[in-house]
Design an enzyme around this catalytic site. Structure first.
Site, short mmCIF file in Angstrom:
data_model
loop_
_atom_site.label_atom_id
_atom_site.label_comp_id
_atom_site.label_asym_id
_atom_site.label_seq_id
_atom_site.Cartn_x
_atom_site.Cartn_y
_atom_site.Cartn_z
N GLU A 1 92.00 80.57 -37.90
CA GLU A 1 91.73 79.67 -39.03
C GLU A 1 90.53 78.77 -38.73
OE1 GLU A 1 94.11 76.33 -41.76
OE2 GLU A 1 95.12 77.30 -40.08
N HIS B 1 98.77 69.54 -37.54
CA HIS B 1 98.61 70.83 -38.21
C HIS B 1 99.38 71.94 -37.50
CE1 HIS B 1 96.15 74.56 -39.08
NE2 HIS B 1 96.48 74.16 -40.29
N GLU C 1 103.05 71.59 -38.30
CA GLU C 1 103.34 72.08 -39.66
C GLU C 1 103.49 73.61 -39.66
OE1 GLU C 1 100.90 74.07 -42.76
OE2 GLU C 1 99.91 72.17 -42.31
N HIS C 2 102.61 74.31 -38.94
CA HIS C 2 102.71 75.77 -38.86
C HIS C 2 104.00 76.21 -38.17
CE1 HIS C 2 98.65 77.74 -39.82
NE2 HIS C 2 98.53 76.48 -40.23
#
Length: 404
Positions: A127, A47, A50-51
């Site tokens: 998040e 994750h 991906e960011h």
């Protein structure tokens, strides 16, 4: 339907489907890596990577990338799942090559600048905090932890805040080098495009070195069990599930119809019995999930603590009832719902592009609608009842969040 597949010399696969009547092109770059490929020490890296892909390359800053797509009225985003990471874009057909150039740049030339990495780790920590504030998300976490303890499928895709904050640039880059290899990447597109031209553009902008295989995911081990996490939420959130079949099992389509009959809509057994007849919950649904090597039947509902016992007893009774009788009417309705949903989703070029990438990574082929419909239509009510009996005999997973 005009579908084409080409494998480049480096092993990267390029798939396209021409969609008449549109002036746009949707592109998906699907990588066969997600949270289930991570060791405990790597949790959250898929994750985070991906960011970071949007945070600057050797020739473009993060602002340059954002402005490039805004200037052409395009869309650019990404997501991480348990088994895949997908970068996607939607642009007018004249800008398809430009979108490919940007996607190729961020997946090959991202710099992972220390300053940008520090900022993005802070964003992900926020998040995670937002995720922790959502009881609907938290109950899913607790359910997964209980179903798959001490293994990647039981961990959050986001990772833990302290661990994410500690990742270094070298760890992010090393993870990318291991998993982002051509044989593990699909570049797919749907819309107004020419396959030959698209393949040529992919060859120009994705000049990755081939010959390396990506690491395999660890084999999943379903355990099941019970977990109750106390919280001060007004409602008690309940998740109940059983081991089911994986995406390669011939019974996978029966699983989807089973879930639809049990809790897939307002006419489903759970909605009618739990909400309409007994008033035990506002929302209740069932879902059949499949991975490469394991599957789950999961049921979710939220209720007041005083109605929890009645809710659980009713849900269990409906699960048991699925193995005893399924009517022709229920099965036909579930089939129509499933096929209509699939057919309508094809009206989105982004969905079609994503389908190709996912299917090629998961199955090694693009499963087209006529073949899928044939599988759905072939399922009998005896198939559903037999699968329901198998599911109902499995070790349950039961998770609760709230005060009981």
């Amino acid at each position: 339907m005009t579908y084409h597949l080409t494998t480049l010399n480096n092993g990267l696969r390029v798939a396209t489907e021409f969609l008449p009547g549109v002036e746009s092109v949707s592109i998906a770059v699907s990588v066969g890596v997600g949270a289930r490929y991570e060791s405990l020490a790597e949790n959250g890296l898929s994750h985070l990577l991906e960011h970071m892909a949007f945070k600057g390359t050797a020739t473009r800053s993060a602002k340059d990338i954002a402005e490039a797509f805004d200037n052409i009225g395009g869309q650019l985003n990404a997501y991480t799942s348990m088994e895949m990471t997908v970068y996607y874009a939607k642009v007018l057909k004249k800008d398809a090559a430009f979108a490919l150039e940007i996607l190729g740049d961020i997946l090959q030339n991202s710099t992972f600048a220390e300053e940008e990495l520090a900022k993005e780790k802070d964003v992900i920590v926020q998040e995670i905090a937002m995720h922790q504030d959502s009881p609907e998300d938290l109950i899913v976490d607790q359910f997964d932890i209980t179903a798959f303890p001490d293994q990647p499928l039981g961990r959050s895709i986001l990772g833990a805040a302290k661990q994410v904050s500690a990742y270094t640039r070298d760890e992010v880059m090393g993870y990318m080098r291991r998993h982002y290899v051509p044989s593990n990447i699909i570049v797919s597109a749907a819309g107004n495009l020419d396959h030959g031209k698209f393949v040529s553009d992919v060859e120009r902008f994705f000049a990755l070195a081939g010959g390396t295989s990506a690491p395999a995911a660890p084999v999943a081990r379903y355990a099941g069990g019970e977990k109750h996490v106390k919280s001060d939420h007004e409602q008690l959130h309940v998740a109940l599930g059983f081991p089911a079949v994986n995406i390669h099992d011939p019974r996978y389509y029966a699983l989807q119809l089973y879930a639809s009959i049990l809790g897939g809509g307002m006419s489903s057994r759970l909605f009618q019995e739990v909400r309409e007849k007994r008033g035990l919950a506002y929302s209740v649904y069932a879902m059949g999930s499949g991975y490469q090597d394991v599957g789950l039947l999961s049921i979710y509902a939220a209720t007041s603590p005083e109605k929890a016992t009645g809710l659980v007893e009713t849900v269990r009774a409906e699960v048991e009832g699925m193995g005893k009788q399924v009517s022709d009417t229920e099965l036909a309705r579930a089939k129509n719902q499933s096929k209509a949903e699939l057919q309508m989703s094809r009206e989105s070029s982004q969905t079609v592009a994503g389908w190709m990438g996912r299917h090629l990574l998961m199955y090694g082929e693009y499963k087209q609608l006529p073949a899928i419909f044939e599988k759905i239509d072939a399922v009998t009510k005896e198939d559903v009842q037999a699968l329901a009996t198998v599911i109902g005999s499995g070790a349950p997973t039961f998770a609760m969040l709230g005060e009981l």
